[in-house]
Design an enzyme around this catalytic site. Structure first.
Site, PDB file in Angstrom:
ATOM      1  N   ARG A 283      -0.783  10.942   0.635  1.00  0.00           N
ATOM      2  CA  ARG A 283      -1.921  10.770  -0.274  1.00  0.00           C
ATOM      3  C   ARG A 283      -3.161  10.550   0.588  1.00  0.00           C
ATOM      4  NH1 ARG A 283      -1.707   5.352  -2.728  1.00  0.00           N
ATOM      5  NH2 ARG A 283      -3.425   5.007  -1.292  1.00  0.00           N
ATOM      6  N   HIS A 287      -5.590   5.363  -3.841  1.00  0.00           N
ATOM      7  CA  HIS A 287      -4.801   5.489  -5.075  1.00  0.00           C
ATOM      8  C   HIS A 287      -5.670   6.036  -6.214  1.00  0.00           C
ATOM      9  CE1 HIS A 287      -2.362   4.436  -8.519  1.00  0.00           C
ATOM     10  NE2 HIS A 287      -3.214   3.501  -8.894  1.00  0.00           N
ATOM     11  N   TYR A 296      -5.173  -1.295   3.844  1.00  0.00           N
ATOM     12  CA  TYR A 296      -3.734  -1.292   4.124  1.00  0.00           C
ATOM     13  C   TYR A 296      -3.256  -0.136   4.998  1.00  0.00           C
ATOM     14  CZ  TYR A 296      -4.051   1.684  -0.069  1.00  0.00           C
ATOM     15  OH  TYR A 296      -4.393   2.635  -0.970  1.00  0.00           O
TER      16      TYR A 296
END
Lengths: 387, 355
Positions: A283, A287, A296
């Site tokens: 990805r 998100h 992160y």
């Protein structure tokens, strides 16, 4: 284990070109046909087991898939821009995963079904749903923008794996109706931790149903890396426990994805039972727009995956093979631009959802309570209008 | 906006059925237990519509732990009476998929306390699919759940979670209290275009009654209507499922004291037939609502509040609730003290006369 199930497994194993013992083992290698620089790998390097055969799709199918890939990338980026401009509430982008999106739709025949996740809008559009209708959910006009039965596409919904069981039910119906439908049920790596993932795979295996569970392992469930979802050697290994074959494929290699999924569809349609396909991808973006991926993961990791970009890779491969001309490339880009422009126009068009619609579809016929509440709202709105 | 429960559609909400014709055709009465009446209803629907299929745990060769599906696999085959893996979410979730392809799955959840693994599929998917698709996709899934206490069982076998489902928009929730209703409400539930949860009063499975199984034996009554099961003038007891016989016994006992008690069997918990309740309380001026589920956050509170809004000036006393305490359902040796019984209901009736 009943004799019936033993026979099924033996037959399934044969159809996958392996022994029943090997059938119970996970795929040993990830299937990759085109390397990240666009060159075709030798047969030995492609990862196939002896007996497995992953025929490369026909030239025109490859070009058609690439055309959709170019459009898919443009759709993702246009939608992200529309969110930034405040025209949509949210958009979970599949930027970087477009090869998986295109392949999931391309491998299906007309009578087949697709059950996407909320991140699989490009697959939904690639399956033929109008882009503006597909975006209804994210614009906040309604919780679904199309008729699932018309398109044979499930409505995207945010609980992670509920759609997998709907997919299994549709496959069960196909078996009862004697239809040769195949159902592709999509989910991500995080979703494999959910209980419905287990129940769906188990139901599909027990009833020997024509489902391909297509897991896009994009390495993150919002912020949580794969290591916190599983310590299995791969997600494809999970198939073993259900008596199902599992395969791994390079999720940024459109050629390999098409080869693996089209072979899977052929086998599943032929009665081999369900199949689990894990695609390794990434990805590239956060998100959603509400997420901050820098908290992160390291930029170096993102850069590493940008180098594996599925669009660039496919373009090099097709150009090197002499299939993709400059003229075709500009045509595909123009078509993608047209879709983007339709999206902009659709999303910028003012719409005023009618709150009375809310009461109309909760039940097939509104209940007395809803009729009462609908009248209450109408009265309130007319008072507001008058003042 | 048209509604379905205001017309006494004998058949089905969501179909164009008007009031059932009142014909001179004879009745066909059979004496059946509630369990047998449901079995008969399932058989009749399986026979009437090839898209009806049953799915659940142990419902095939065993005939269900309460034998409600006894004999159905032998008669209709394993493809239509499906023993599923032991997984409630799987049963509900795959039923949704089957419904998307034109089937009418009837799922059995073995016990009330075991529905919760399927709760996500029921509330986030089944209940919302019709609205989510603006009515394009109907999901006529029926879920049968034996519920309620009084059977001396261990934990998770005696619960009354009906309020959780009634609270969820998009579901219809019904519960019969006698064999005739069990037969017709099951058939009407299966024929509904909407998802229907049927709570079956398990401690009454063996209660016998006359069932009119003739074609118009439903007598024009919809599963989504309440019914007055005993007429009275002084106070109303509203009950459903397993407590209807208790409410009737309480009304009979009160009659000995010279009080005329009306008893309403709600039958439908979503939607609630407030018109019927309103008519009764405006006649009697007093009402006691009773259910096995805890009163806190229960349907009794909703009924009391709604009737207070509608009928305040007709009330002689506050509407009182008699229900479970706000406890996990108790172990069987003390369940008798937990369950609403005749005395507790009569005490409440007395209190409504003290105002």
């Amino acid at each position: 284990m009943s004799d019936d199930v033993r026979t099924d497994i033996a037959e399934a194993a044969r159809s996958f070109g392996i022994t029943p013992e090997d059938y119970m083992l996970p795929a040993r290698h990830l299937i990759r046909i085109v390397d990240q620089d666009g060159t075709v790998l030798s047969t030995e390097e492609q990862g196939a087991e002896p007996g497995h055969d992953y025929p490369v799709p026909a030239d025109e199918d490859l070009l058609e898939a690439y055309r959709r890939l170019v459009a898919g990338r443009r759709i993702n980026d246009q939608n992200s821009a529309l969110v930034r401009q405040g025209r949509m509430a949210v958009y979970p982008s599949s930027h970087g995963q477009e090869a998986c999106q295109v392949a999931a739709a391309a491998c299906l025949g007309e009578g087949d079904w697709l059950f996407p996740t909320y991140r699989d809008t490009v697959a939904v559009i690639s399956r033929g749903v109008d882009p503006v209708e597909a975006m209804t959910i994210f614009r906040g006009d309604w919780h679904g923008g199309f008729d699932p039965r018309q398109h044979k596409v499930g409505i995207q919904s945010t609980p992670l794996t509920t759609q997998l069981l709907h997919a299994v039910g549709v496959a069960h119906a196909a078996r009862l109706r004697g239809e040769d439908t195949v159902v592709v049920a999509m989910c991500g790596d995080g979703a494999t931790s959910e209980g419905d993932f287990h129940e769906a795979l188990n139901f599909a295996a027990v009833f020997h149903l024509p489902v391909i569970f297509f897991v896009q392992n994009n390495q993150y469930a919002i912020s949580v890396p794969l290591a916190r979802q599983t310590v299995a050697p791969s997600l494809a290994h999970k198939a073993v426990g259900y008596g199902m074959a599992g395969e791994r494929v390079d999720g940024n290699d459109l050629v390999a994805l098409l080869a693996v999924l089209e072979r899977g569809v052929r086998l599943v349609r032929g009665g081999a039972g369900p199949l689990l396909v894990e695609a390794h991808t990434y990805r590239i973006q956060a998100h959603t727009n509400a997420d901050d991926a820098t908290r992160y993961r390291e930029d170096a990791e993102v850069q590493e995956w940008l180098a594996k970009d599925p669009v660039k890779r496919m373009r090099t491969y097709l150009t090197d093979r002499g299939l993709l001309t400059e003229e075709l490339q500009s045509r595909y880009e123009q078509e993608a631009e047209d879709i983007a422009s339709a999206l902009r126009e659709g999303m910028n068009r003012e719409s005023t959802p009618d709150p009375q619609d809310l009461f109309a579809h909760v039940y097939s016929v509104p209940t007395p309570q809803l009729a009462e509440q609908s009248a209450m709202l109408a009265e309130e709105l007319s008072r507001e209008e008058a003042s | 906006m048209t509604t379905d429960t205001t017309t006494p559609a004998g058949a089905v909400p969501g179909t164009a059925a008007g009031p059932a014709p009142v014909t001179g055709a004879g009745t066909a009465l059979e004496t059946l237990t509630i369990a047998k009446a449901i079995n008969r209803a399932l058989a009749d629907e399986l026979a009437a519509d090839e898209k009806v299929l049953l799915m659940g745990e142990d419902i095939g060769s065993l005939g269900g732990v309460y034998r409600v599906t006894e004999g159905l696999k032998a008669r209709f085959g394993a493809d239509r009476v499906v023993d599923s893996p032991l997984a409630e979410s799987g049963i509900i979730g795959t039923s949704i998929g089957l419904a998307l392809r034109g089937y009418r799955p009837v799922a059995e959840i073995q016990f009330d306390g075991f529905v919760f693994p399927g709760f996500n599929q029921i509330t986030t998917q089944l209940a919302k699919m019709h609205a989510r698709t603006r009515g394009a996709a109907t999901v006529p899934v029926t879920i049968r759940i034996p519920y309620g206490g009084g059977i001396g069982s261990i934990e998770h076998h005696s619960e009354s979670p009906e309020a959780l489902f009634a609270h969820t928009a998009g579901l219809r929730v019904i519960t019969p209290s006698n064999a005739h209703d069990a037969y017709w409400m099951t058939r009407q539930g299966i024929r509904s275009q909407d998802p229907v949860i049927i709570f079956e009063p398990k401690r009454r499975y063996w209660l016998k009654g006359e069932v009119d199984v003739s074609a118009d034996g439903h007598r024009g009554v919809s599963a989504f209507q309440a019914q007055v099961v005993r007429e009275g003038t002084d106070a109303t007891i509203a009950a459903w499922g397993p407590l209807v016989p208790v409410a009737l016994a309480a009304a009979n006992a009160a009659a000995e004291d010279g009080r005329s008690i009306e008893v309403i069997d709600l039958r439908s918990l979503s939607p609630v037939d407030f018109d019927a309740l309103q008519a009764s309380v405006e006649k009697t001026g007093r009402m006691v609502v009773t259910h096995e589920a805890p009163t806190f956050g229960g349907l009794g509170g909703e009924i009391a509040a709604r009737l207070m809004e509608r009928s305040f000036l007709h009330l002689e006393a506050p509407i009182l609730r008699v229900g479970g305490f706000h406890l996990p359902y108790p172990p069987s040796r003390v369940e008798e003290q937990y369950l609403p019984d005749l005395d507790r209901i009569l005490d409440a009736v007395d209190r409504t006369f003290a105002y």
